[in-house]
Design a protein around this motif. Structure first.
Motif, PDB file in Angstrom:
ATOM      1  N   ASN A  56       0.389  -0.970  -0.159  1.00  0.00           N
ATOM      2  CA  ASN A  56       0.007  -0.515  -0.005  1.00  0.00           C
ATOM      3  C   ASN A  56       0.986   1.190   0.085  1.00  0.00           C
ATOM      4  OD1 ASN A  56       0.510  -0.725   2.715  1.00  0.00           O
ATOM      5  ND2 ASN A  56      -1.275  -0.490   3.639  1.00  0.00           N
ATOM      6  N   ASN A 107      -5.078   3.042  -0.740  1.00  0.00           N
ATOM      7  CA  ASN A 107      -4.874   1.819  -1.838  1.00  0.00           C
ATOM      8  C   ASN A 107      -6.014   0.832  -1.168  1.00  0.00           C
ATOM      9  OD1 ASN A 107      -2.468   2.508  -2.931  1.00  0.00           O
ATOM     10  ND2 ASN A 107      -2.036   0.352  -3.574  1.00  0.00           N
ATOM     11  N   ASP A 108      -5.616   0.824  -0.094  1.00  0.00           N
ATOM     12  CA  ASP A 108      -6.441   0.045   1.084  1.00  0.00           C
ATOM     13  C   ASP A 108      -8.183   0.807   1.549  1.00  0.00           C
ATOM     14  OD1 ASP A 108      -4.034  -1.266   1.556  1.00  0.00           O
ATOM     15  OD2 ASP A 108      -3.649  -0.692   3.921  1.00  0.00           O
TER      16      ASP A 108
END
Length: 398
Positions: A323, A328-329
């Motif tokens: 990440n 992203n997460d």
């Protein structure tokens, strides 16, 4: 085809923030130095391997010779093999490469390793005799790669801002993820770094550039900034009209990591720690998202890996991500209707940094150890890479 990873037959150095304690070390020579020691500690001789591949994303002096040079330095002059570069997805690509050789060439035992040094990145000059005066062009390979995708015409941080806009992710949400990931990393430091010591030296001896003597000792990763919600709240976005601050992204780093891959369960048992679990690789897949939307690419790669393994996201017990951005997460969790707090226990590259090639290998190693702690189960690693691409790996520990 499946493959197996011997339990404990893997390792990672600490990751050191760029221009830090590893900045003086040639990355291939350093990886060979670490690998020789790690194999000796595990009583694994180089004759055990019939294949090797080395991952490198930042060129080093004489790196043209790649894997054959690396294997020669560890005493495995019988091994040739490819040198692999898929930017941040290099770790997963190395695993896929080894599995491909097992499927097509009868390979039984592979060593896959990666080392990168973002510090002191090379400056290249490309001759252009057809230009006025024969003047060529130059590039700072590390900095310009971060700051300019030649096709998307933007920096990597722009791709995170694009995904944040598309999905509706605020700066505040990104800071919440960053603070939580920092707390998860702290869990890996508890009990005198008990979790990290499962795969990393308790006290890592940093060699001089000639690998003749130890010049200092690292007790874990170097350059980790303490999380401070107050400081994060005061930060402005990096790009005009963006939402990503420096707190919501990782930092470049130096380091190396490696693991052993076997074609059969029996071979993995023979090379792994006695009584350890069986680690089976169920699927490796890749994906690519829309132009300039790199942080969303792992969603497509993960869908493909799940399909290949005949699993759903509900069958996954542990999720680990590369990440580089908190975005992203959040994007991944929303796509799969997950709680992002259940991802990345014990740390992630958002916190411990990003030496590129070895980043994914370390994440895979940590995922294996988390699965072992919980008594087995299935794990999904996913991570993005340059060019709006990504790779995903599914493992089962039993």
């Amino acid at each position: 085809m499946t493959a197996f990873i011997p339990y404990g037959a893997y390792w990672s150095t600490p990751f050191a923030r760029w221009q830090g304690s590893f900045a003086h070390l040639h990355s291939i020579e350093f990886a060979a130095h670490v690998t020789k020691s790690a194999l000796a500690e595990r009583d694994i001789g180089v004759e055990a391997f019939d294949f090797a591949a080395y991952g490198l994303t930042v060129p080093q002096y004489r790196s043209f010779y790649g894997t054959p040079w690396f294997t020669a330095m560890i005493g495995a002059t019988h091994l040739a093999g490819p040198t692999v570069n898929q930017a941040c997805a290099t770790g997963a690509r190395l695993l896929s490469t080894a599995m491909g050789e097992m499927a097509t060439s009868g390979v039984q035992t592979a060593l896959i390793a990666s080392g990168d040094r973002t510090s002191n990145g090379p400056h290249a000059y490309y001759p252009a005799p057809d230009k006025p005066g024969g003047t060529g062009i130059g590039e700072n390979i590390v900095m310009e790669s971060f700051n300019r995708d030649p096709f998307a015409k933007c920096a990597m941080v722009d791709t995170a801002d694009n995904v944040a806009r598309k999905v509706g992710i605020t700066t505040e949400e990104q800071h919440e993820v960053a603070a939580y990931r920092a707390a998860q990393y702290e869990d890996a430091l508890k009990d005198d770094r008990a979790f990290q010591k499962r795969y990393m030296a308790a006290a890592f001896a940093v060699p001089d550039a000639g690998f003749r003597k130890t010049i200092k000792t690292l007790n874990g990763d170097e350059g980790i900034y303490p999380s401070s919600p107050e400081k994060m709240a005061s930060l402005k976005p990096v790009m005009p009209d963006g939402s990503v601050t420096f707190a919501g992204q990782t930092h470049p780093a130096d380091g190396s990591a490696a693991l052993v891959v076997c074609a059969t369960e029996d071979r993995a048992r023979a090379l792994g720690k006695p009584g350890g679990p069986i680690i089976e690789v169920l699927a490796v897949a890749q994906g690519r998202d829309d132009v300039a939307h790199m942080p969303a690419a792992p969603i497509r790669a993960a869908h493909r890996a799940l399909d290949l393994a005949a699993l759903t996201i509900d069958d996954i017990d542990v999720i680990k991500s590369h990440n580089p951005f908190a975005v992203n997460d959040i994007a991944f969790a929303r796509a799969f209707d997950l709680d992002w707090k259940k991802m990345n226990n014990f740390g992630s590259s958002l916190v411990w940094g990003h030496p590129q090639g070895p980043t994914g290998l370390r994440a895979l190693i940590e995922m294996i150890e988390e699965l072992e702690i919980r008594g087995g189960g299935s794990g999904l690693f996913q991570g993005c890479a340059a060019g709006d691409s990504a790779m995903a790996v599914i493992l089962k520990v039993r």
